[in-house]
Design a protein around this motif. Structure first.
Motif, PDB file in Angstrom:
ATOM      1  N   PRO A   1       0.800  -1.230   0.000  1.00  0.00           N
ATOM      2  CA  PRO A   1       0.000   0.000   0.000  1.00  0.00           C
ATOM      3  C   PRO A   1       0.828   1.274   0.000  1.00  0.00           C
ATOM      4  O   PRO A   1       0.740   2.080   0.925  1.00  0.00           O
ATOM      5  CB  PRO A   1      -0.825  -0.139   1.284  1.00  0.00           C
ATOM      6  CG  PRO A   1       0.083  -0.879   2.212  1.00  0.00           C
ATOM      7  CD  PRO A   1       0.840  -1.851   1.350  1.00  0.00           C
ATOM      8  N   PHE A   2       1.653   1.477  -1.032  1.00  0.00           N
ATOM      9  CA  PHE A   2       2.354   2.752  -1.083  1.00  0.00           C
ATOM     10  C   PHE A   2       2.645   3.178  -2.517  1.00  0.00           C
ATOM     11  O   PHE A   2       2.710   2.364  -3.436  1.00  0.00           O
ATOM     12  CB  PHE A   2       3.649   2.732  -0.255  1.00  0.00           C
ATOM     13  CG  PHE A   2       4.785   1.958  -0.855  1.00  0.00           C
ATOM     14  CD1 PHE A   2       4.946   0.615  -0.570  1.00  0.00           C
ATOM     15  CD2 PHE A   2       5.713   2.579  -1.676  1.00  0.00           C
ATOM     16  CE1 PHE A   2       5.994  -0.102  -1.105  1.00  0.00           C
ATOM     17  CE2 PHE A   2       6.771   1.873  -2.212  1.00  0.00           C
ATOM     18  CZ  PHE A   2       6.912   0.519  -1.929  1.00  0.00           C
ATOM     19  N   VAL A   3       2.802   4.492  -2.663  1.00  0.00           N
ATOM     20  CA  VAL A   3       3.173   5.109  -3.930  1.00  0.00           C
ATOM     21  C   VAL A   3       4.560   5.712  -3.734  1.00  0.00           C
ATOM     22  O   VAL A   3       4.785   6.478  -2.794  1.00  0.00           O
ATOM     23  CB  VAL A   3       2.175   6.213  -4.338  1.00  0.00           C
ATOM     24  CG1 VAL A   3       2.582   6.826  -5.676  1.00  0.00           C
ATOM     25  CG2 VAL A   3       0.762   5.653  -4.410  1.00  0.00           C
TER      26      VAL A   3
ATOM     27  N   LYS B   1      19.505   5.556   5.093  1.00  0.00           N
ATOM     28  CA  LYS B   1      20.391   5.533   6.250  1.00  0.00           C
ATOM     29  C   LYS B   1      20.456   4.159   6.897  1.00  0.00           C
ATOM     30  O   LYS B   1      21.417   3.849   7.604  1.00  0.00           O
ATOM     31  CB  LYS B   1      19.936   6.578   7.274  1.00  0.00           C
ATOM     32  CG  LYS B   1      20.075   8.010   6.776  1.00  0.00           C
ATOM     33  CD  LYS B   1      19.627   9.009   7.834  1.00  0.00           C
ATOM     34  CE  LYS B   1      19.785  10.431   7.329  1.00  0.00           C
ATOM     35  NZ  LYS B   1      19.332  11.433   8.340  1.00  0.00           N
ATOM     36  N   HIS B   2      19.413   3.372   6.669  1.00  0.00           N
ATOM     37  CA  HIS B   2      19.356   2.023   7.230  1.00  0.00           C
ATOM     38  C   HIS B   2      18.855   1.062   6.162  1.00  0.00           C
ATOM     39  O   HIS B   2      18.023   1.423   5.326  1.00  0.00           O
ATOM     40  CB  HIS B   2      18.434   1.977   8.454  1.00  0.00           C
ATOM     41  CG  HIS B   2      18.790   2.962   9.522  1.00  0.00           C
ATOM     42  ND1 HIS B   2      19.861   2.786  10.364  1.00  0.00           N
ATOM     43  CD2 HIS B   2      18.232   4.159   9.853  1.00  0.00           C
ATOM     44  CE1 HIS B   2      19.942   3.820  11.189  1.00  0.00           C
ATOM     45  NE2 HIS B   2      18.970   4.667  10.899  1.00  0.00           N
ATOM     46  N   LEU B   3      19.342  -0.162   6.177  1.00  0.00           N
ATOM     47  CA  LEU B   3      18.999  -1.139   5.149  1.00  0.00           C
ATOM     48  C   LEU B   3      17.499  -1.353   5.015  1.00  0.00           C
ATOM     49  O   LEU B   3      16.979  -1.524   3.910  1.00  0.00           O
ATOM     50  CB  LEU B   3      19.682  -2.479   5.437  1.00  0.00           C
ATOM     51  CG  LEU B   3      21.146  -2.605   5.025  1.00  0.00           C
ATOM     52  CD1 LEU B   3      21.691  -3.943   5.461  1.00  0.00           C
ATOM     53  CD2 LEU B   3      21.298  -2.429   3.516  1.00  0.00           C
ATOM     54  N   ASP B   4      16.779  -1.356   6.136  1.00  0.00           N
ATOM     55  CA  ASP B   4      15.354  -1.650   6.060  1.00  0.00           C
ATOM     56  C   ASP B   4      14.561  -0.560   5.333  1.00  0.00           C
ATOM     57  O   ASP B   4      13.419  -0.771   4.946  1.00  0.00           O
ATOM     58  CB  ASP B   4      14.769  -1.912   7.454  1.00  0.00           C
ATOM     59  CG  ASP B   4      15.027  -0.779   8.435  1.00  0.00           C
ATOM     60  OD1 ASP B   4      15.558   0.266   8.007  1.00  0.00           O
ATOM     61  OD2 ASP B   4      14.705  -0.946   9.630  1.00  0.00           O
TER      62      ASP B   4
ATOM     63  N   MET C   1      11.384  -2.128  -9.648  1.00  0.00           N
ATOM     64  CA  MET C   1      10.393  -2.591  -8.673  1.00  0.00           C
ATOM     65  C   MET C   1      10.536  -4.086  -8.419  1.00  0.00           C
ATOM     66  O   MET C   1       9.572  -4.829  -8.310  1.00  0.00           O
ATOM     67  CB  MET C   1       8.979  -2.243  -9.139  1.00  0.00           C
ATOM     68  CG  MET C   1       8.729  -0.765  -9.352  1.00  0.00           C
ATOM     69  SD  MET C   1       8.788   0.216  -7.836  1.00  0.00           S
ATOM     70  CE  MET C   1       7.225  -0.222  -7.085  1.00  0.00           C
ATOM     71  N   GLY C   2      11.785  -4.552  -8.344  1.00  0.00           N
ATOM     72  CA  GLY C   2      12.066  -5.927  -7.963  1.00  0.00           C
ATOM     73  C   GLY C   2      11.979  -6.953  -9.064  1.00  0.00           C
ATOM     74  O   GLY C   2      12.135  -8.150  -8.807  1.00  0.00           O
TER      75      GLY C   2
ATOM     76  N   THR D   1      10.871   0.327   1.455  1.00  0.00           N
ATOM     77  CA  THR D   1       9.860   1.351   1.211  1.00  0.00           C
ATOM     78  C   THR D   1      10.315   2.372   0.176  1.00  0.00           C
ATOM     79  O   THR D   1       9.685   3.405  -0.008  1.00  0.00           O
ATOM     80  CB  THR D   1       9.499   2.078   2.525  1.00  0.00           C
ATOM     81  OG1 THR D   1      10.683   2.638   3.099  1.00  0.00           O
ATOM     82  CG2 THR D   1       8.857   1.106   3.509  1.00  0.00           C
ATOM     83  N   ARG D   2      11.420   2.058  -0.476  1.00  0.00           N
ATOM     84  CA  ARG D   2      11.924   2.912  -1.558  1.00  0.00           C
ATOM     85  C   ARG D   2      12.225   2.001  -2.750  1.00  0.00           C
ATOM     86  O   ARG D   2      13.357   1.836  -3.182  1.00  0.00           O
ATOM     87  CB  ARG D   2      13.184   3.653  -1.086  1.00  0.00           C
ATOM     88  CG  ARG D   2      13.654   4.723  -2.059  1.00  0.00           C
ATOM     89  CD  ARG D   2      14.989   5.326  -1.627  1.00  0.00           C
ATOM     90  NE  ARG D   2      15.510   6.200  -2.658  1.00  0.00           N
ATOM     91  CZ  ARG D   2      15.699   7.500  -2.526  1.00  0.00           C
ATOM     92  NH1 ARG D   2      15.421   8.083  -1.385  1.00  0.00           N
ATOM     93  NH2 ARG D   2      16.178   8.205  -3.518  1.00  0.00           N
TER      94      ARG D   2
END
Length: 396
Positions: free
Chosen positions: A96-98, A265-268, A310-311, A272-273
């Motif tokens: 659920p993100f754009v 700044k962090h791998l996780d 996108m993967g 979301t990007r």
């Protein structure tokens, strides 16, 4: 039980380059979606049909690939000497993100024509016959794109004989100029090479130490050598997208590259990007057969490039990644340039899964820093449908 009825929103469904997307004028969006935020994102997600756990986007306008899960919002430009402001939203298929972090170079080919047809460009700037020059401000990355749109009898001409590998039918040619394409807002203070190196040693757990060119041009991109990641550079979509281990490996490379480039700044944060950075692998030319069955001869290309978006492996090439390829190819010593044989060059033709693409770039070195004044390529665009999209009134 009463349910909120659907609402109608003026929209146009357009193919631009090797992508498709739903285009809106900002003024036509519901008032709450005219400003950035959760309501705008929720609206666009519902328009496209995301998030879809089935991965098909059956209940929306999306086509279940990164190339067809896209939205565009245009408005008259508030930027001096520009005609239109162009905002691009990459809609996740199953989440659920754009993602607003980058541009779509393919859909950029449709921005000028839509802007003219929808009254966002002053009529005085559109010739009766000839080429209209549309000055586009790309809001996501803060860059200028110049689109040269063919006009016949005062209307945008979409039909023609220009062929683009990855697109089935010919159309009118639209030339795009991406001015000063190095992304200023990304990475280390806006440097084209955020690490300061043309080639880095990128340590990726589970993969090893990879030679990598990390570049901000067109879109932040991580280039690696095909053989270093167990590939040949001739792969078609199924070879990568049907291999979960390969996809996981490339996502890990992307995450560690993003960290090294200063994009996260962090791998996780990489999860979301998804839209940026891109990851691509390059190889020297060899003969192969494109996804259409068309043979691509080694003598007809300078190098081979495969890129993930996108993967997933892209069926052709993202326009913004093509800018990155052309830019890196113009700078001696990058992995892209070396795969193309090294030396100075102002243009490169590369092989991708659907065929070939030519892109030019003007690179200059000054005081040890490389700059690119522009990258140039040709695409095409065509309106597929226009009217209204409908969404449930309580969807946003």
């Amino acid at each position: 039980m009463a349910h909120v009825p659907q609402i109608k929103i003026p929209a146009t469904y357009i193919r631009g380059g090797t992508s498709k997307g739903v285009f809106f004028r900002l003024q036509d969006l519901p008032e709450s979606a005219q400003i950035p935020g959760a309501e705008r994102d929720a609206l666009l997600l519902r328009v496209i049909g995301s998030p879809d756990p089935y991965g098909k986007q059956i209940d929306g306008m999306g086509g279940a690939t990164s190339s067809t899960s896209k939205t565009v919002i245009l408005s008259r430009s508030i930027k001096p000497d520009h005609d239109v402001d162009y905002l691009f939203g990459q809609v996740s298929i199953d989440k659920p993100f754009v993602d607003w972090s980058g541009n779509c170079g393919n859909l950029s080919a449709a921005v000028g024509s839509f802007a003219i047809s929808s009254g966002l460009v002053d009529a005085s700037r559109v010739p009766q016959n000839g080429i209209a020059t549309v000055r586009i401000w790309q809001v996501n990355i803060g860059k200028t794109i110049i689109a040269h749109v063919p006009i016949t009898q005062g209307e945008v001409q979409e039909t023609g004989d220009f062929e683009l590998d990855g697109v089935t039918f010919p159309a009118a040619e639209v030339q795009l100029e991406f001015l000063d394409p190095a992304a200023e807002e990304e990475g280390a203070g806006g440097s084209m090479f955020p690490t300061g190196n043309l080639v880095d040693d990128l340590e990726v757990p589970g993969v090893g130490v990879l030679k990598a060119t990390l570049i901000n041009a067109g879109i932040p991109t991580i280039f690696v050598q095909a053989e270093a990641v167990g590939c040949t550079g001739t792969e078609l979509q199924d070879a990568i997208n049907g291999d979960p281990e390969a996809l996981a490996r490339f996502e890990t490379i992307r995450a560690y590259g993003a960290l090294r480039m200063g994009l996260i700044k962090h791998l996780d944060e990489a999860a979301t990007r998804q839209h940026t950075p891109k990851v691509a692998f390059v190889a020297a030319p060899v003969d192969y057969v494109a996804s259409s069955g068309k043979p691509v001869a080694a003598k007809d290309v300078d190098l081979l490039v495969r890129a993930l978006s996108m993967g997933k492996l892209h069926h052709a090439m993202m326009g913004t990644a093509a800018v990155a390829i052309g830019t890196a190819a113009a700078i001696p010593g990058t992995l892209v340039n070396l795969a193309a044989g090294g030396g100075a060059r102002s243009a490169v033709r590369f092989g991708h899964p659907s065929g070939t693409l030519r892109v030019g770039a003007e690179a200059v070195e000054k005081n040890g820093e490389w700059t690119v004044t522009k990258a140039i390529m040709s695409r095409s665009a065509r309106v597929l449908m226009e009217g209204w999209v409908r969404v449930p009134g309580d969807a946003f």
